[in-house]
Design a protein around this motif. Structure first.
Motif, PDB file in Angstrom:
ATOM      1  N   ALA A 225     -12.858 -11.383  -2.914  1.00  0.00           N
ATOM      2  CA  ALA A 225     -14.243 -11.454  -2.441  1.00  0.00           C
ATOM      3  C   ALA A 225     -14.599 -12.846  -1.929  1.00  0.00           C
ATOM      4  CB  ALA A 225     -15.195 -11.039  -3.558  1.00  0.00           C
ATOM      5  N   ASP A 226     -13.944 -13.888  -2.474  1.00  0.00           N
ATOM      6  CA  ASP A 226     -14.243 -15.249  -2.017  1.00  0.00           C
ATOM      7  C   ASP A 226     -13.412 -15.658  -0.809  1.00  0.00           C
ATOM      8  OD1 ASP A 226     -11.731 -15.666  -3.048  1.00  0.00           O
ATOM      9  OD2 ASP A 226     -12.320 -17.211  -4.498  1.00  0.00           O
ATOM     10  N   GLY A 227     -12.613 -14.733  -0.273  1.00  0.00           N
ATOM     11  CA  GLY A 227     -11.809 -15.016   0.903  1.00  0.00           C
ATOM     12  C   GLY A 227     -10.370 -15.381   0.627  1.00  0.00           C
ATOM     13  N   THR A 228     -10.032 -15.663  -0.626  1.00  0.00           N
ATOM     14  CA  THR A 228      -8.645 -15.991  -0.984  1.00  0.00           C
ATOM     15  C   THR A 228      -7.734 -14.807  -0.687  1.00  0.00           C
ATOM     16  OG1 THR A 228      -9.396 -17.449  -2.765  1.00  0.00           O
ATOM     17  CG2 THR A 228      -7.116 -16.688  -2.875  1.00  0.00           C
ATOM     18  N   ARG A 229      -6.517 -15.110  -0.214  1.00  0.00           N
ATOM     19  CA  ARG A 229      -5.518 -14.065  -0.010  1.00  0.00           C
ATOM     20  C   ARG A 229      -4.476 -14.142  -1.119  1.00  0.00           C
ATOM     21  NH1 ARG A 229      -9.325 -13.524   3.908  1.00  0.00           N
ATOM     22  NH2 ARG A 229      -8.680 -12.047   5.521  1.00  0.00           N
ATOM     23  N   SER A 230      -4.006 -12.979  -1.567  1.00  0.00           N
ATOM     24  CA  SER A 230      -2.956 -12.938  -2.580  1.00  0.00           C
ATOM     25  C   SER A 230      -2.003 -11.798  -2.276  1.00  0.00           C
ATOM     26  CB  SER A 230      -3.549 -12.771  -3.985  1.00  0.00           C
ATOM     27  OG  SER A 230      -4.174 -11.507  -4.132  1.00  0.00           O
ATOM     28  N   THR A 231      -0.820 -11.860  -2.870  1.00  0.00           N
ATOM     29  CA  THR A 231       0.159 -10.790  -2.709  1.00  0.00           C
ATOM     30  C   THR A 231       0.554 -10.246  -4.073  1.00  0.00           C
ATOM     31  OG1 THR A 231       2.050 -12.319  -2.760  1.00  0.00           O
ATOM     32  CG2 THR A 231       1.107 -11.788  -0.593  1.00  0.00           C
ATOM     33  N   ILE A 232       0.829  -8.952  -4.089  1.00  0.00           N
ATOM     34  CA  ILE A 232       1.299  -8.264  -5.288  1.00  0.00           C
ATOM     35  C   ILE A 232       2.637  -7.624  -4.951  1.00  0.00           C
ATOM     36  CG2 ILE A 232       0.868  -6.380  -6.928  1.00  0.00           C
ATOM     37  CD1 ILE A 232      -2.144  -6.769  -6.323  1.00  0.00           C
ATOM     38  N   ASN A 233       3.626  -7.862  -5.783  1.00  0.00           N
ATOM     39  CA  ASN A 233       4.944  -7.269  -5.588  1.00  0.00           C
ATOM     40  C   ASN A 233       5.428  -6.753  -6.935  1.00  0.00           C
ATOM     41  OD1 ASN A 233       7.742  -6.789  -5.250  1.00  0.00           O
ATOM     42  ND2 ASN A 233       7.889  -8.325  -3.642  1.00  0.00           N
ATOM     43  N   VAL A 234       5.503  -5.438  -7.083  1.00  0.00           N
ATOM     44  CA  VAL A 234       5.997  -4.838  -8.322  1.00  0.00           C
ATOM     45  C   VAL A 234       7.161  -3.918  -7.986  1.00  0.00           C
ATOM     46  CG1 VAL A 234       3.922  -5.026  -9.727  1.00  0.00           C
ATOM     47  CG2 VAL A 234       4.159  -3.104  -8.183  1.00  0.00           C
ATOM     48  N   THR A 235       8.237  -4.041  -8.739  1.00  0.00           N
ATOM     49  CA  THR A 235       9.425  -3.240  -8.470  1.00  0.00           C
ATOM     50  C   THR A 235       9.997  -2.675  -9.757  1.00  0.00           C
ATOM     51  OG1 THR A 235      11.640  -3.268  -7.490  1.00  0.00           O
ATOM     52  CG2 THR A 235      10.918  -5.285  -8.556  1.00  0.00           C
TER      53      THR A 235
END
Length: 335
Positions: A225-235
């Motif tokens: 919501a604050d504009g930060t980008r993140s990635t999620i990687n689950v395997t």
């Protein structure tokens, strides 16, 4: 009601996670006492109940009807969270339900309303909120010492081929999904905790192996919501165990891993913010149960509210929707 002898707790579901809750009750110095255990597998219920001298049931309704309880912990297949929570609320019992809160948004909202109407506490077991090193990392990031968060990443592995896993994990109806709903909800929670902002949008892909009913792989790009980008990687396919997050800030970065603890990197120097502690997960479950007991005694919100748990579920469901559509999806509750 909560008695002077402590919270009288019933445990519904006698699997591995229930053992953590039992251990947490033993560490509560009498604040929580397990007095009943229920599982459709009588042998499992008897084994878990024996260490606490608790009574045994194979039907949760029979356990609720027997009385003598103030609250229940629900550690059953995800699709059963909602109906059992409704039954417990109708019996006037406080509820600590394992994550995810439910498999659908409608079920989660129904659980929240049922507990609100009954005047009982509903807490959700996002136990990472109580892990000492993660709390230290979140506090360090929130201090602003490294500036604002710019980007973040979270990576987790799990073995979905392990024959020791309960079979319901691979049942789409009972589990509600695969690694996203089971493991990925931890990743979602961790990123929201560390970034300090809820995830508002996702672009995702999931993979279901041939012959399986649920996904074992997922990747997602998230906008907070604050504009930060993140990635999620689950395997879930055979890689060595990994549980690691990296948070890049304006003036440095932080790495958080299960094995190495929390490290800050700034101007070429590495500093350990928090060392990993033996038995961290056991300590987290104990802290979570103590918080639940406090909320029940005071009739105040638990640290992990059902509304927050709904936000995590909403992100997981948005990941599934994005994967189906092949496009970016806005998370419910966000513009």
């Amino acid at each position: 009601m909560t008695t002077t002898s402590g919270l009288r707790l019933g445990v519904i579901g006698a699997g591995t996670i229930a053992e953590f809750h039992m251990a947490a009750a033993r560490q509560s110095a009498g604040r929580v006492n397990v007095v009943a255990v229920c599982d459709v597998r009588a042998e499992a219920a008897e084994k878990l109940a024996a260490e606490a001298g608790a009574r045994v049931h194979t039907d949760h309704r029979a356990m609720l009807d027997a009385g003598g309880l103030d609250a229940v912990v629900i550690t059953v297949p995800h699709a059963l969270h909602a109906p059992i929570t409704h039954d417990a609320a109708a019996a006037g019992l406080h509820v600590l339900v394992e994550k995810p809160i439910a498999t659908t948004r409608e079920d989660a909202l129904g659980m929240i309303e049922a507990c609100r109407a009954a005047g009982v506490v509903l807490a959700v077991g996002h136990v990472l909120r109580f892990v000492p090193t993660l709390r230290a990392a979140a506090a360090y990031l929130a201090s602003g010492e490294l500036g604002g968060v710019v980007v973040a990443s979270e990576r987790r592995t799990a073995d979905y081929a392990d024959p020791a896993r309960p079979r319901w994990f691979l049942d789409a109806d009972m589990a509600g999904g695969g690694i996203v709903l089971n493991v990925g909800t931890h990743s979602i929670d961790k990123l929201q905790m560390l970034v300090g902002s809820p995830i508002a949008e996702v672009t995702a892909h999931v993979a279901v192996p041939a012959g399986k009913a649920v996904e074992t792989e997922a990747v997602a790009l998230a906008r907070h919501a604050d504009g930060t980008r993140s990635t999620i990687n689950v395997t879930g396919t055979g890689l060595p165990f990994t549980d690691e997050a990296e948070i890049v800030c304006g003036q440095g970065a932080v790495r958080i891993s299960r094995g190495d603890g929390v490290w800050s990197f700034r101007a070429g120097a590495a500093t350990q913010v928090a060392a990993p502690e033996p038995g961290e997960m056991a300590r987290a479950f104990a802290a979570q149960l103590n918080d639940f007991a406090r909320a029940c005694a005071e009739r105040t919100p638990p640290e992990v509210t059902p509304e927050y748990a709904l936000s995590v579920l909403d992100v997981a469901l948005a990941i599934y929707q994005s994967a189906r559509l092949g496009s970016t999806v806005t998370v419910k509750g966000h513009p």
